[in-house]
Design an enzyme around this catalytic site. Structure first.
Site, PDB file in Angstrom:
ATOM      1  N   GLU A  90     -15.244  10.363  12.656  1.00 52.92           N
ATOM      2  CA  GLU A  90     -15.205  10.639  11.354  1.00 52.92           C
ATOM      3  C   GLU A  90     -16.685  10.203  10.578  1.00 52.92           C
ATOM      4  O   GLU A  90     -17.077   8.971  11.066  1.00 52.92           O
ATOM      5  CB  GLU A  90     -14.152  10.026  10.661  1.00 52.92           C
ATOM      6  N   PHE A  91     -17.439  11.134   9.887  1.00 50.99           N
ATOM      7  CA  PHE A  91     -18.827  10.753   9.231  1.00 50.99           C
ATOM      8  C   PHE A  91     -18.785  10.542   7.859  1.00 50.99           C
ATOM      9  O   PHE A  91     -19.790  10.425   7.523  1.00 50.99           O
ATOM     10  CB  PHE A  91     -19.698  11.664   9.990  1.00 50.99           C
TER      11      PHE A  91
ATOM     12  N   ARG B  97     -18.770   9.176   3.912  1.00 50.83           N
ATOM     13  CA  ARG B  97     -19.331   8.117   3.430  1.00 50.83           C
ATOM     14  C   ARG B  97     -18.548   7.777   2.165  1.00 50.83           C
ATOM     15  O   ARG B  97     -18.059   8.637   1.565  1.00 50.83           O
ATOM     16  CB  ARG B  97     -20.914   8.537   2.732  1.00 50.83           C
TER      17      ARG B  97
ATOM     18  N   LYS C 231     -20.949   8.690  17.304  1.00 51.34           N
ATOM     19  CA  LYS C 231     -20.408   7.970  16.191  1.00 51.34           C
ATOM     20  C   LYS C 231     -21.294   6.707  16.083  1.00 51.34           C
ATOM     21  O   LYS C 231     -21.990   6.446  14.982  1.00 51.34           O
ATOM     22  CB  LYS C 231     -19.007   7.526  16.283  1.00 51.34           C
TER      23      LYS C 231
ATOM     24  N   THR D 275     -13.109   3.876  14.369  1.00 50.13           N
ATOM     25  CA  THR D 275     -14.379   3.748  15.089  1.00 50.13           C
ATOM     26  C   THR D 275     -14.255   2.585  16.041  1.00 50.13           C
ATOM     27  O   THR D 275     -13.881   1.784  15.945  1.00 50.13           O
ATOM     28  CB  THR D 275     -15.828   3.128  14.069  1.00 50.13           C
TER      29      THR D 275
ATOM     30  N   LYS E 107       0.911  -1.190  -0.007  1.00 55.33           N
ATOM     31  CA  LYS E 107      -0.080   0.112  -0.057  1.00 55.33           C
ATOM     32  C   LYS E 107       0.903   1.276   0.001  1.00 55.33           C
ATOM     33  O   LYS E 107       0.611   2.076  -0.747  1.00 55.33           O
ATOM     34  CB  LYS E 107      -0.776   0.086   1.272  1.00 55.33           C
TER      35      LYS E 107
ATOM     36  N   PHE F 236     -31.809   8.450   3.732  1.00 55.65           N
ATOM     37  CA  PHE F 236     -31.446   7.134   4.209  1.00 55.65           C
ATOM     38  C   PHE F 236     -33.047   6.496   4.505  1.00 55.65           C
ATOM     39  O   PHE F 236     -33.430   5.820   5.142  1.00 55.65           O
ATOM     40  CB  PHE F 236     -30.806   7.211   5.521  1.00 55.65           C
TER      41      PHE F 236
ATOM     42  N   CYS G 115     -19.317  -0.533   7.770  1.00 57.47           N
ATOM     43  CA  CYS G 115     -19.693   0.508   8.865  1.00 57.47           C
ATOM     44  C   CYS G 115     -20.833   0.125   9.463  1.00 57.47           C
ATOM     45  O   CYS G 115     -21.012  -0.078  10.684  1.00 57.47           O
ATOM     46  CB  CYS G 115     -19.667   1.768   8.411  1.00 57.47           C
TER      47      CYS G 115
END
Ligand code: UGA
Length: 462
Positions: A173-174, A176, A226, A142, A54, A271, A282
């Site tokens: 962190e939120f 997507r 979260k 998370t 990576k 949603f 998640c």
């Protein structure tokens, strides 16, 4: 100022350089997006990634996963000299005042988070921490509530009494997947979890030029926010999926019902799309984690168990629709459009398609798989399917339907809407479509002559 999505490509690396060095441990989804985002904001960012493969890709400006706009931001960040990928975590700990922890917290067999990489990060920090220098450690991974406090304690333990000047914060962190860059610059809110008020200004300094309200809470509250946010999203999806089931029985169209429900501002349309269930790394993971947490604290997780059950049952519902539409599945060619868990990503973790494939093989079907981005990931992670003569994987959407008896749509790429459906109709043996995400225009598809089935509609009564 809020950035409009269509203005994203106009963002350039011309912002003022800030005299602050930020270290990031872990260049996964959250770590990499945070790195390029913060370097765009003017910070010098050092990123440690332990996976050598990576790391070498990242140094060349290649993202190990697909994410819209990420490649452009990564290239500009590297060219600006503000972003560097390194293989020595000690450099981060010595040189950076702010250290973001973005390591993975996969879920274990017992449905709790695996804290191995966090523990490792705590040990590294403790081993290389310069005495007396103030360091602010920010947990982005998370994690279960209580982790930031544990993390601080563990670092002190590994320090074995040596002088230490650290504070651990939790800033969840939120973002997507598929919208990560946009979400980084436009979070709905920034949650700063701290247990020592003295570091509020240090953290506000980093986030002052984001167009979002900042909420200061304790670390444990930030961690719960979260977990609860993802669980709420999962609950909303299972709710609408349940309503879609009753729509099918009553002869209602879920799209009309969804609109009628979602236009109430207290509920909202986001949603609230029915389908074959939520996937990804998640929502399923956090739902399991909250169930475990409730059980551990001896509170009945009845609501969350139901959300999970509804989600797990979606795939059986889809299988039944396929069986019903085909009458006989054995020997039929079934095309699956969709391998990733949703549009905009090549991520196949917890994708409903992965559950559907063995079910259809068991029924004796031949499968042709297509996805705009996820075929390579699928081939690499499931090599056994590449040698299975009942499965064909193709990069060409038209090739995917040759002699097909049915197309089942399992994720929501816009690309599917743009194909020439007259051509698709001609290429198929029996032109049937089951749209597991309700993304096609049903009037248009039916006009082309397809037998078309959606979620949340009773096709016998329509
Ligand atoms: C989710 C959250 O939305 C992010 O806010 C959070 O930061 C992230 O998890 C995380 O914890 O890292 P993500 O997993 O990228 O983001 O995907 P979502 O957009 O939430 O979609 C999850 C699943 O729900 C997908 O399978 C999607 O198809 C499904 N979904 C979504 C529906 O079935 N219906 C909807 O109305 C919306």
């Amino acid at each position: 100022m809020v950035l409009l999505k269509e203005k994203l490509e106009e963002l350039e690396y011309k912002g003022e350089k800030k005299d602050i060095k930020i270290g990031i441990i872990g260049a996964g989804y959250v770590g990499l997006v945070t790195s390029v985002g913060l370097s765009y904001k003017g910070y010098d960012v050092l990123v440690f990634e332990k996976n050598k493969e990576k790391l070498s890709l990242l140094k060349k400006g290649i993202s190990p996963f697909y994410e819209p706009d990420l490649h452009r931001f990564l290239t500009s960040a590297l060219n600006s000299g503000r972003l560097k990928f390194i293989d020595e975590v000690s450099q981060i700990i010595k040189e950076c005042k702010y250290i973001y922890i973005c390591v993975g917290t996969p879920i274990k067999e017992d449905q709790t988070y695996d804290m191995f990489f966090l523990d490792l990060a705590a040990k590294e920090i403790a081993n290389h921490l310069p005495t007396n220098e103030r360091k602010i450690i920010i947990i982005k991974s998370t994690v279960p509530p209580g982790t930031a406090r544990w993390f601080q304690k563990i670092i002190y333990r590994y320090r074995r009494g040596k002088k230490t000047n650290i504070e651990v914060a939790s800033i969840p962190e939120f973002l997507r997947e598929g919208n990560a860059i946009y979400d980084f610059f436009n979070p709905n809110r920034i949650i700063i979890g701290i247990d020592n008020k003295e570091i509020v200004d240090d953290l506000r300094q980093i986030y002052h030029d984001f167009p979002s309200p900042i909420i200061i809470v304790s670390t444990i509250e930030a961690e719960l926010i979260k977990l609860a946010s993802n669980t709420f999203l999962a609950t909303k999806i299972s709710f609408i999926n349940s309503i879609s089931d009753i729509c099918e029985q009553l002869g209602c169209d879920i799209e009309n019902v969804r609109m009628g429900i979602g236009l109430d501002h207290r509920i909202g349309l986001d949603f609230l799309k029915p389908g074959i269930g939520f996937g990804g790394s998640c929502l399923p993971k956090d739902l399991n984690a909250i169930i475990s947490l409730f059980k551990e604290k001896q509170i009945d997780p009845v609501l969350f168990e139901a959300v999970k059950k509804i989600n797990n049952d979606r795939i059986n519902l889809l299988l039944n629709k396929i069986k019903k539409a085909l009458w006989n599945v054995k020997g039929k060619n079934i095309t699956i459009w969709g391998i990733s868990f949703k549009a905009g990503t090549d991520d196949i973790r917890e994708s409903p398609t992965l559950k559907l494939i063995p079910m259809l093989l068991k029924e004796g079907a031949n499968l042709i798989l297509y996805d705009p981005k996820a075929t390579n990931n699928f081939k690499n992670q499931y090599p056994q399917y590449s040698v299975n003569t009942s499965i064909k994987i193709t990069e060409n959407i038209y090739e995917s339907v040759v002699n097909s008896n049915l197309i089942v749509i399992t994720n929501d790429w816009e690309d599917y809407k743009k194909v020439n459906f007259s051509k698709i109709y001609e290429l198929m043996e029996t032109p049937i479509i089951i749209d597991g995400r309700n993304i096609l225009d049903h009037a248009l598809i039916s006009e082309h002559g397809f037998e078309y089935y959606r979620i949340g509609v009773n096709h016998e009564s329509s």
